[in-house]
Design a protein around this motif. Structure first.
Motif, PDB file in Angstrom:
ATOM      1  N   ASP A 214       0.812  -1.216   0.000  1.00 49.79           N
ATOM      2  CA  ASP A 214       0.000   0.000   0.000  1.00 49.79           C
ATOM      3  C   ASP A 214       0.848   1.269   0.000  1.00 49.79           C
ATOM      4  OD1 ASP A 214      -1.847  -2.027   0.422  1.00 49.79           O
ATOM      5  OD2 ASP A 214      -3.121  -0.798   1.690  1.00 49.79           O
ATOM      6  N   LEU A 215       1.903   1.276   0.808  1.00 48.14           N
ATOM      7  CA  LEU A 215       2.722   2.481   0.937  1.00 48.14           C
ATOM      8  C   LEU A 215       4.038   2.416   0.178  1.00 48.14           C
ATOM      9  CD1 LEU A 215       2.224   3.440   4.699  1.00 48.14           C
ATOM     10  CD2 LEU A 215       0.921   4.157   2.705  1.00 48.14           C
ATOM     11  N   LYS A 216       4.423   1.227  -0.278  1.00 48.61           N
ATOM     12  CA  LYS A 216       5.679   1.040  -1.039  1.00 48.61           C
ATOM     13  C   LYS A 216       6.907   1.447  -0.215  1.00 48.61           C
ATOM     14  CE  LYS A 216       2.980   0.138  -4.547  1.00 48.61           C
ATOM     15  NZ  LYS A 216       2.694  -1.255  -4.941  1.00 48.61           N
ATOM     16  N   TYR A 217       6.961   0.984   1.029  1.00 51.58           N
ATOM     17  CA  TYR A 217       8.118   1.188   1.888  1.00 51.58           C
ATOM     18  C   TYR A 217       8.603  -0.161   2.410  1.00 51.58           C
ATOM     19  CZ  TYR A 217       7.929   6.298   2.597  1.00 51.58           C
ATOM     20  OH  TYR A 217       7.985   7.654   2.436  1.00 51.58           O
ATOM     21  N   ILE A 218       9.915  -0.232   2.689  1.00 51.51           N
ATOM     22  CA  ILE A 218      10.396  -1.322   3.536  1.00 51.51           C
ATOM     23  C   ILE A 218      10.696  -0.723   4.910  1.00 51.51           C
ATOM     24  CG2 ILE A 218      11.321  -2.840   1.758  1.00 51.51           C
ATOM     25  CD1 ILE A 218      14.105  -1.732   2.423  1.00 51.51           C
ATOM     26  N   HIS A 219      10.514  -1.543   5.935  1.00 47.79           N
ATOM     27  CA  HIS A 219      10.753  -1.060   7.293  1.00 47.79           C
ATOM     28  C   HIS A 219      12.231  -0.769   7.504  1.00 47.79           C
ATOM     29  CE1 HIS A 219      11.467  -1.401  11.653  1.00 47.79           C
ATOM     30  NE2 HIS A 219      10.251  -0.900  11.766  1.00 47.79           N
ATOM     31  N   GLY A 220      13.085  -1.681   7.106  1.00 47.16           N
ATOM     32  CA  GLY A 220      14.512  -1.436   7.129  1.00 47.16           C
ATOM     33  C   GLY A 220      15.229  -1.721   8.435  1.00 47.16           C
ATOM     34  N   ASP A 221      14.488  -2.123   9.480  1.00 53.76           N
ATOM     35  CA  ASP A 221      15.151  -2.462  10.746  1.00 53.76           C
ATOM     36  C   ASP A 221      14.234  -3.346  11.587  1.00 53.76           C
ATOM     37  OD1 ASP A 221      17.137  -2.567  12.666  1.00 53.76           O
ATOM     38  OD2 ASP A 221      16.628  -0.638  13.569  1.00 53.76           O
ATOM     39  N   LEU A 222      13.710  -4.380  10.969  1.00 56.22           N
ATOM     40  CA  LEU A 222      12.774  -5.268  11.659  1.00 56.22           C
ATOM     41  C   LEU A 222      13.539  -6.185  12.602  1.00 56.22           C
ATOM     42  CD1 LEU A 222       9.914  -6.261  12.064  1.00 56.22           C
ATOM     43  CD2 LEU A 222      10.149  -7.677  10.025  1.00 56.22           C
ATOM     44  N   LYS A 223      13.132  -6.199  13.855  1.00 56.70           N
ATOM     45  CA  LYS A 223      13.713  -7.052  14.901  1.00 56.70           C
ATOM     46  C   LYS A 223      12.754  -7.026  16.082  1.00 56.70           C
ATOM     47  CE  LYS A 223      16.530  -3.133  16.435  1.00 56.70           C
ATOM     48  NZ  LYS A 223      17.894  -2.599  16.582  1.00 56.70           N
ATOM     49  N   SER A 224      12.973  -7.895  17.057  1.00 57.79           N
ATOM     50  CA  SER A 224      12.053  -7.975  18.187  1.00 57.79           C
ATOM     51  C   SER A 224      12.001  -6.672  18.980  1.00 57.79           C
ATOM     52  CB  SER A 224      12.442  -9.130  19.109  1.00 57.79           C
ATOM     53  OG  SER A 224      13.764  -8.952  19.612  1.00 57.79           O
ATOM     54  N   GLY A 225      13.089  -5.895  18.966  1.00 61.04           N
ATOM     55  CA  GLY A 225      13.086  -4.627  19.688  1.00 61.04           C
ATOM     56  C   GLY A 225      12.177  -3.587  19.086  1.00 61.04           C
ATOM     57  N   ASN A 226      11.743  -3.780  17.840  1.00 59.81           N
ATOM     58  CA  ASN A 226      10.831  -2.850  17.180  1.00 59.81           C
ATOM     59  C   ASN A 226       9.430  -3.426  17.018  1.00 59.81           C
ATOM     60  OD1 ASN A 226      12.737  -0.812  16.953  1.00 59.81           O
ATOM     61  ND2 ASN A 226      13.500  -1.562  14.993  1.00 59.81           N
ATOM     62  N   VAL A 227       9.113  -4.368  17.893  1.00 55.69           N
ATOM     63  CA  VAL A 227       7.773  -4.961  17.932  1.00 55.69           C
ATOM     64  C   VAL A 227       7.206  -4.714  19.327  1.00 55.69           C
ATOM     65  CG1 VAL A 227       6.422  -7.083  17.745  1.00 55.69           C
ATOM     66  CG2 VAL A 227       8.425  -6.742  16.271  1.00 55.69           C
ATOM     67  N   LEU A 228       6.015  -4.117  19.392  1.00 58.04           N
ATOM     68  CA  LEU A 228       5.384  -3.785  20.665  1.00 58.04           C
ATOM     69  C   LEU A 228       4.200  -4.706  20.923  1.00 58.04           C
ATOM     70  CD1 LEU A 228       5.421   0.121  20.397  1.00 58.04           C
ATOM     71  CD2 LEU A 228       7.066  -1.360  21.558  1.00 58.04           C
ATOM     72  N   VAL A 229       4.064  -5.114  22.174  1.00 60.94           N
ATOM     73  CA  VAL A 229       3.018  -6.072  22.549  1.00 60.94           C
ATOM     74  C   VAL A 229       2.204  -5.507  23.705  1.00 60.94           C
ATOM     75  CG1 VAL A 229       2.550  -8.406  23.396  1.00 60.94           C
ATOM     76  CG2 VAL A 229       4.476  -8.003  21.832  1.00 60.94           C
ATOM     77  N   LYS A 230       0.899  -5.571  23.574  1.00 59.18           N
ATOM     78  CA  LYS A 230       0.006  -5.181  24.667  1.00 59.18           C
ATOM     79  C   LYS A 230      -0.618  -6.422  25.282  1.00 59.18           C
ATOM     80  CE  LYS A 230      -1.382  -0.488  23.283  1.00 59.18           C
ATOM     81  NZ  LYS A 230      -2.526   0.405  22.977  1.00 59.18           N
ATOM     82  N   GLY A 231      -0.605  -6.460  26.616  1.00 53.31           N
ATOM     83  CA  GLY A 231      -1.231  -7.564  27.320  1.00 53.31           C
ATOM     84  C   GLY A 231      -0.613  -8.906  26.975  1.00 53.31           C
ATOM     85  N   ASP A 232      -1.455  -9.930  26.935  1.00 58.06           N
ATOM     86  CA  ASP A 232      -1.014 -11.286  26.623  1.00 58.06           C
ATOM     87  C   ASP A 232      -1.136 -11.512  25.113  1.00 58.06           C
ATOM     88  OD1 ASP A 232      -0.128 -13.883  26.941  1.00 58.06           O
ATOM     89  OD2 ASP A 232      -2.121 -14.665  27.460  1.00 58.06           O
ATOM     90  N   PHE A 233      -0.425 -10.690  24.357  1.00 55.90           N
ATOM     91  CA  PHE A 233      -0.409 -10.739  22.889  1.00 55.90           C
ATOM     92  C   PHE A 233      -1.769 -10.416  22.269  1.00 55.90           C
ATOM     93  CE2 PHE A 233       3.260 -13.153  24.191  1.00 55.90           C
ATOM     94  CZ  PHE A 233       4.237 -12.773  23.284  1.00 55.90           C
ATOM     95  N   GLU A 234      -2.597  -9.625  23.023  1.00 59.62           N
ATOM     96  CA  GLU A 234      -3.870  -9.207  22.432  1.00 59.62           C
ATOM     97  C   GLU A 234      -3.638  -8.308  21.218  1.00 59.62           C
ATOM     98  OE1 GLU A 234      -3.355  -8.887  25.743  1.00 59.62           O
ATOM     99  OE2 GLU A 234      -4.889 -10.123  26.713  1.00 59.62           O
ATOM    100  N   THR A 235      -2.606  -7.466  21.297  1.00 62.15           N
ATOM    101  CA  THR A 235      -2.270  -6.575  20.190  1.00 62.15           C
ATOM    102  C   THR A 235      -0.768  -6.598  19.968  1.00 62.15           C
ATOM    103  OG1 THR A 235      -4.098  -5.112  20.829  1.00 62.15           O
ATOM    104  CG2 THR A 235      -2.492  -4.237  19.277  1.00 62.15           C
ATOM    105  N   VAL A 236      -0.366  -6.702  18.713  1.00 63.03           N
ATOM    106  CA  VAL A 236       1.051  -6.683  18.336  1.00 63.03           C
ATOM    107  C   VAL A 236       1.223  -5.603  17.271  1.00 63.03           C
ATOM    108  CG1 VAL A 236       2.968  -7.997  17.348  1.00 63.03           C
ATOM    109  CG2 VAL A 236       1.284  -9.148  18.815  1.00 63.03           C
ATOM    110  N   LYS A 237       2.183  -4.693  17.499  1.00 66.32           N
ATOM    111  CA  LYS A 237       2.349  -3.572  16.569  1.00 66.32           C
ATOM    112  C   LYS A 237       3.818  -3.364  16.204  1.00 66.32           C
ATOM    113  CE  LYS A 237      -1.858  -1.076  17.697  1.00 66.32           C
ATOM    114  NZ  LYS A 237      -2.543   0.198  17.455  1.00 66.32           N
TER     115      LYS A 237
END
Length: 344
Positions: free
Chosen positions: A181-204
């Motif tokens: 949709d946006l034609k971008y690559i993230h460029g630094d994907l790793k677990s440190g750039n993944v946010l989790v709310k609660g017991d994995f109810e939301t992952v961003k």
């Protein structure tokens, strides 16, 4: 239409029993509050308190991240807290080796374009009391990397397969949106750039300061002179070998996030140490960069702990995404389709 390599890879992912998988699709996100500036507005005059008055959540290259507890509304109802990314003094006004202010402004521009349930929401671009540029976002509660570290310290094994699946599904959805949709690559994907709310109810997915614009066909960078930054252990072979950067470069890093949740390790970092133990010890351990550097861009071995049949699909996905030849890796679109298929 899916490419030939997508079709070939999908065949190896589909025929897996998946009764254990019961994912919950993220609900449609709510609209931003009235406190959020308009998407096309300049930096708001919102004042961010001095650092000592906020709880520190983490840090990154040239920035610290704080929790901003906002005052109640006039009617007494509460406001959700924000995460504030603030430039550290060493990096202000071009000081230091990295243009952190430029990255922060770029990230704000990209975040304001986005609207996806699995991507952190923009709140404001403003100045703190000491004049530091600050990027405010929704608070994601905790980083996946922090959760991995805590689980390892507690002596626990791999995350349950259903939780890894939820992360894989959420990130595939975010990357599919980002790439197609946006034609971008993230460029630094790793677990440190993944946010989790609660017991994995939301992952961003978060941290878009080094994202790069792709060509319309996704098979190259719009500006070929753009530098891919990333983080060494998570970077694909084409990054280390100065090859072509495409949407498949993100997919290699994506596969390693799945591996992190199974192994509770960062890719290849154990190879930096020689001796009887992978833990650093001045007397018994020394750094061995040659072995570490030789492994960069390759697939790390699966953990020695026996993973049961519930992990079979995830292992296949990890292996498919970490093929060294990028043309043989699945795209985010195909990965998302395969993940949704195993729900049937």
């Amino acid at each position: 239409m899916a490419s030939t390599e997508d079709k070939a890879t999908k065949g190896s992912l589909k025929n897996v029993s998946s009764d254990f998988l019961t994912p919950v699709h993220p609900a449609k996100r709510s609209r931003v509050s009235v406190a959020t500036p308009a998407r096309n507005s300049p930096a708001t005059k919102l004042q961010i308190p001095a650092s000592p008055f906020m709880k520190k959540l983490g840090w990154g290259t040239g920035v610290s991240v704080y929790l901003l507890e906002r005052s109640p509304r006039p009617d007494g109802s509460g406001r959700s807290p924000w995460a504030v990314k603030k430039i550290r003094s060493k990096y202000k006004k071009g000081r230091g080796d990295v243009d952190v202010e430029g990255r922060l402004k770029k990230e704000a521009v990209i975040l304001k374009k986005m609207s996806h349930a699995n991507i952190v929401e923009f709140r404001a671009l403003s100045k703190s009391a000491d004049g530091s540029l600050c990027l405010s976002m929704e608070n994601g509660q905790q980083s996946l990397m922090g959760m991995i570290d805590k689980r390892k310290e507690a002596g626990k094994g791999p995350f349950p397969a259903a939780q890894i699946y939820q992360v894989a599904l959420s990130l595939a959805s975010a990357l599919n949106y980002l790439h197609n949709d946006l034609k971008y690559i993230h460029g630094d994907l790793k677990s440190g750039n993944v946010l989790v709310k609660g017991d994995f109810e939301t992952v961003k997915l978060c941290d878009f300061g080094v994202a790069l614009k792709l060509t319309d066909d996704l098979n190259g960078l719009e500006n070929p002179t753009d530098d891919y930054v990333g983080s060494q252990p998570w970077n694909a072979m084409e990054v280390h070998m100065a090859g072509d950067i495409t949407h498949k470069t993100d997919m290699f890093s994506y596969g390693l996030v799945i591996w992190e949740m199974m192994s509770l390790e960062a890719p290849h970092l154990d190879l930096l140490f020689s001796g009887d133990d992978s833990e650093y010890d001045d007397d018994e351990t020394s750094f061995d960069e040659s072995e570490f550097e030789a492994a960069l861009g390759t697939r790390p071995p699966l953990p020695k702990e026996n993973l049961g049949p519930a992990y079979q699909f995830l292992i296949e996905l990890f292996c498919a995404c970490t093929i060294e030849d990028p043309t043989q890796r699945p795209s985010a679109k195909m990965t998302l389709a395969a993940l949704e298929d195993v729900m049937l």
